[in-house]
Design an enzyme around this catalytic site. Structure first.
Site, PDB file in Angstrom:
ATOM      1  N   TYR A   1      -1.243  -2.366  10.807  1.00  0.00           N
ATOM      2  CA  TYR A   1      -1.250  -2.773   9.353  1.00  0.00           C
ATOM      3  C   TYR A   1      -0.019  -2.688   7.982  1.00  0.00           C
ATOM      4  CZ  TYR A   1      -3.496  -2.312   4.563  1.00  0.00           C
ATOM      5  OH  TYR A   1      -3.443  -2.684   3.048  1.00  0.00           O
ATOM      6  N   HIS A   2      -0.114  -1.401   8.138  1.00  0.00           N
ATOM      7  CA  HIS A   2       0.760  -1.105   7.314  1.00  0.00           C
ATOM      8  C   HIS A   2       2.200  -1.156   7.444  1.00  0.00           C
ATOM      9  CE1 HIS A   2      -2.769   2.336   6.655  1.00  0.00           C
ATOM     10  NE2 HIS A   2      -2.343   1.867   5.469  1.00  0.00           N
TER      11      HIS A   2
ATOM     12  N   SER B   1       0.086   3.226  10.752  1.00  0.00           N
ATOM     13  CA  SER B   1      -0.493   1.818  10.996  1.00  0.00           C
ATOM     14  C   SER B   1       0.160   0.523  11.337  1.00  0.00           C
ATOM     15  CB  SER B   1      -1.947   1.740  10.776  1.00  0.00           C
ATOM     16  OG  SER B   1      -1.823   0.602   9.909  1.00  0.00           O
TER      17      SER B   1
ATOM     18  N   LYS C   1       2.991  -4.699   6.051  1.00  0.00           N
ATOM     19  CA  LYS C   1       2.891  -4.715   4.276  1.00  0.00           C
ATOM     20  C   LYS C   1       4.956  -4.275   4.761  1.00  0.00           C
ATOM     21  CE  LYS C   1      -1.220  -5.420   2.463  1.00  0.00           C
ATOM     22  NZ  LYS C   1      -1.069  -6.679   1.820  1.00  0.00           N
TER      23      LYS C   1
ATOM     24  N   THR D   1       0.483  -1.075  -0.281  1.00  0.00           N
ATOM     25  CA  THR D   1       0.419   0.095   0.009  1.00  0.00           C
ATOM     26  C   THR D   1       0.608   1.581  -0.227  1.00  0.00           C
ATOM     27  OG1 THR D   1      -1.004   1.456   1.726  1.00  0.00           O
ATOM     28  CG2 THR D   1      -0.608  -0.996   2.420  1.00  0.00           C
TER      29      THR D   1
HETATM   30  N1  NAD Z   1      -8.976  -1.659  -1.246  1.00  0.00           N
HETATM   31  C1  NAD Z   1      -8.026  -1.509  -1.093  1.00  0.00           C
HETATM   32  O1  NAD Z   1      -8.273   0.215  -0.793  1.00  0.00           O
HETATM   33  C2  NAD Z   1      -6.814  -1.115  -0.654  1.00  0.00           C
HETATM   34  C3  NAD Z   1      -5.593  -0.257  -1.101  1.00  0.00           C
HETATM   35  C4  NAD Z   1      -4.665  -0.757  -0.828  1.00  0.00           C
HETATM   36  C5  NAD Z   1      -3.913  -2.204  -0.394  1.00  0.00           C
HETATM   37  N2  NAD Z   1      -4.832  -3.110  -0.524  1.00  0.00           N
HETATM   38  C6  NAD Z   1      -4.606  -4.894  -0.440  1.00  0.00           C
HETATM   39  O2  NAD Z   1      -4.539  -5.365  -1.404  1.00  0.00           O
HETATM   40  C7  NAD Z   1      -4.931  -6.522  -0.603  1.00  0.00           C
HETATM   41  C8  NAD Z   1      -6.831  -6.444  -1.380  1.00  0.00           C
HETATM   42  O3  NAD Z   1      -8.168  -6.042  -0.505  1.00  0.00           O
HETATM   43  P1  NAD Z   1      -8.837  -6.094  -0.034  1.00  0.00           P
HETATM   44  O4  NAD Z   1      -9.384  -4.674   0.313  1.00  0.00           O
HETATM   45  O5  NAD Z   1      -9.902  -6.935  -0.912  1.00  0.00           O
HETATM   46  O6  NAD Z   1      -9.362  -6.727   0.821  1.00  0.00           O
HETATM   47  P2  NAD Z   1     -10.319  -8.067   1.393  1.00  0.00           P
HETATM   48  O7  NAD Z   1     -10.370  -7.793   3.196  1.00  0.00           O
HETATM   49  O8  NAD Z   1     -11.382  -7.785   0.635  1.00  0.00           O
HETATM   50  O9  NAD Z   1      -9.711  -9.370   0.834  1.00  0.00           O
HETATM   51  C9  NAD Z   1      -8.493 -10.074   1.242  1.00  0.00           C
HETATM   52  C10 NAD Z   1      -9.256 -11.807   1.570  1.00  0.00           C
HETATM   53  O10 NAD Z   1      -8.536 -12.394   2.194  1.00  0.00           O
HETATM   54  C11 NAD Z   1      -8.033 -13.746   2.265  1.00  0.00           C
HETATM   55  N3  NAD Z   1      -7.768 -13.912   4.019  1.00  0.00           N
HETATM   56  C12 NAD Z   1      -6.506 -12.715   4.620  1.00  0.00           C
HETATM   57  N4  NAD Z   1      -6.239 -13.415   5.128  1.00  0.00           N
HETATM   58  C13 NAD Z   1      -5.990 -14.509   4.865  1.00  0.00           C
HETATM   59  C14 NAD Z   1      -4.985 -16.004   5.437  1.00  0.00           C
HETATM   60  N5  NAD Z   1      -4.196 -16.228   6.357  1.00  0.00           N
HETATM   61  N6  NAD Z   1      -5.344 -17.039   4.770  1.00  0.00           N
HETATM   62  C15 NAD Z   1      -6.201 -17.000   3.555  1.00  0.00           C
HETATM   63  N7  NAD Z   1      -7.329 -15.657   3.032  1.00  0.00           N
HETATM   64  C16 NAD Z   1      -6.736 -14.889   3.899  1.00  0.00           C
HETATM   65  C17 NAD Z   1      -9.784 -13.349   3.708  1.00  0.00           C
HETATM   66  O11 NAD Z   1     -10.565 -13.805   3.928  1.00  0.00           O
HETATM   67  C18 NAD Z   1     -10.152 -11.683   2.017  1.00  0.00           C
HETATM   68  O12 NAD Z   1     -11.076 -12.882   1.644  1.00  0.00           O
HETATM   69  C19 NAD Z   1      -5.064  -6.438   1.049  1.00  0.00           C
HETATM   70  O13 NAD Z   1      -3.162  -6.714   0.418  1.00  0.00           O
HETATM   71  C20 NAD Z   1      -4.861  -4.668   0.779  1.00  0.00           C
HETATM   72  O14 NAD Z   1      -3.586  -4.505   2.171  1.00  0.00           O
HETATM   73  C21 NAD Z   1      -6.328  -2.889  -0.458  1.00  0.00           C
END
Ligand code: NAD
Length: 384
Positions: free
Chosen positions: A181-182, A179, A185, A144
């Protein structure tokens, strides 16, 4: 290609899986439904219900004639991860499978430890499975833009050329994440850089901005294929929250003075960027980093856009300035390079008035389902 989509039940993972499947790639989804569990724990729901993964996959097969494989399990269980890699032998792995929320990670010690364990250990297991079963495969890992924080200098695309006491080197850009979380990453990125340098792994780290939108060429084909929309204080993003507040006649809740600036992109561009990364693999041993966003906005810019859209829709909404629950700079310099993906061919979808109006119309159609209790932030970065 054989593409493994880790976290394929999630907001971004599901549309990505359909995109690759549509164009003829063999797709396998991995998920443990952790996100659905976190939603239950927090007492929050996406604005519209999201079909089970099994139903989505069945509907996708009916609509497209294409099969998506599903493996249910936890990325933190290395035996499960090894079995998936050994059986599927992916050419590329798109890794979305992490806990994605900053407020979630800042709730408590347990949530911080859980987030870092889930994300860092899951990613390590994927790296080791790649080394063991598919050492030439390409890992496309979602990071991110929040990893960088808001430094008082330009944010480069992952790497920084430095000159120190007359000598030069290229180092990972120093990061000031906002955070736990960040931070997870940032730790992932350090582990990946190491594996590329030492094992000769090839990886693309996508430092992604905040994603908005729910419509892709595939999600619009059937209600079962829709992806999630979160507007709550834990998983919701700022634009989704403002749209939901406008739809139900509530004031837009701006944290602090609203001058915090971040990178944003449309979900269509997330998918385009991931596909561009997959189709243009780095060299073996290369750790390639892209800043994946298309436009920079402040929180107030977004509030102004939503207010204007609401006015066009005959709605009235004002701005409320809330005490900022986060510890973050509000007045800051922000200029982040994001040319790598454009050089690969990305044609950005911008946040035009039409796009905001379409999103607002989508939310207004579901406004009876909006839970106004989740507008107010519950998680504070620091107890004072
Ligand atoms: N949505 C955004 O705006 C955004 C922005 C920057 C980065 N990201 C990154 O993109 C990725 C996807 O984001 P998203 O918004 O689709 O999130 P999301 O939570 O909707 O999807 C993540 C999926 O991963 C699965 N998951 C998590 N831990 C797991 C594990 N240990 N084993 C198996 N499955 C697991 C969850 O069940 C979920 O379905 C994430 O890594 C997030 O940090 C998202």
């Amino acid at each position: 290609m054989r593409i493994l989509v880790l976290g394929g039940d999630g907001y971004l993972g599901w549309p990505t899986a359909m995109h690759f499947s549509q164009r003829g790639d063999e797709v396998c989804i991995v998920d443990n439904f952790a996100k659905r569990q976190w939603e239950m724990e927090e007492g929050i729901e996406p604005l519209w219900s999201v079909s089970t993964l099994h139903r989505r996959v069945k509907t996708w097969e009916n609509v497209s004639g294409k099969k998506i494989e599903v493996k249910i399990g936890d990325l933190c269980n290395h035996r499960f991860v090894y079995a998936v890699f050994e059986a599927f032998k992916p050419d590329a792995i798109v890794h979305y499978g992490e806990q994605p929320s900053a407020p979630y990670s800042m709730q408590s010690r347990e949530a911080a430890v859980y987030t870092q364990h889930n994300n860092v250990v899951g990613n390590l297991n994927v790296m080791f499975a790649m080394q063991k079963f598919v050492p030439n495969a390409h890992l496309i890992k979602l990071g991110t833009m929040g990893e960088y924080g808001t430094p008082n200098i330009d944010i480069e695309e992952g790497w920084l050329e430095i000159e120190h006491k007359g000598r030069k080197d290229r180092v990972l850009y120093p990061k000031k994440p906002g955070s736990y979380y960040h931070l997870s990453k940032v730790h992932d990125s350090a582990n990946l850089e190491f594996a590329c340098r030492i094992w000769g792994m090839k990886a693309t780290d996508l430092n992604q901005g905040v994603v908005y939108g729910v419509d892709t060429d595939q999600t619009v084909l059937h209600d079962d294929l829709r992806t999630s929309f979160h507007y709550d204080d834990i998983f919701g993003t700022v634009l989704n929250r403002f749209l939901s507040q406008a739809a139900v006649g509530r004031n837009l809740t701006v944290y602090g003075n609203g001058t915090q600036t971040r990178g944003f992109l449309n979900i269509k561009d997330t998918i385009a960027c991931v596909a561009l990364a997959a189709d243009n693999s780095p060299e073996q041993g290369e750790f390639r980093i892209f800043n994946q966003f298309t436009e920079q906005f402040s929180v107030l810019d977004l509030a102004t856009k939503v207010q204007a859209s609401a006015l066009r829709a005959g709605l009235d909404c004002k701005v409320d300035y809330l005490a900022n629950p986060r510890v973050e700079q509000e007045n800051h310099y922000y200029n982040a390079v994001h040319t790598g993906l454009v050089e690969l061919g990305l044609q950005p979808t911008l946040l035009t008035d039409d796009v905001v109006d379409a999103m607002l119309a989508n939310v207004c159609a579901q406004k009876d389902a909006v839970d106004t209790d989740v507008f107010i932030p519950r998680v504070k970065w620091k107890q004072s």
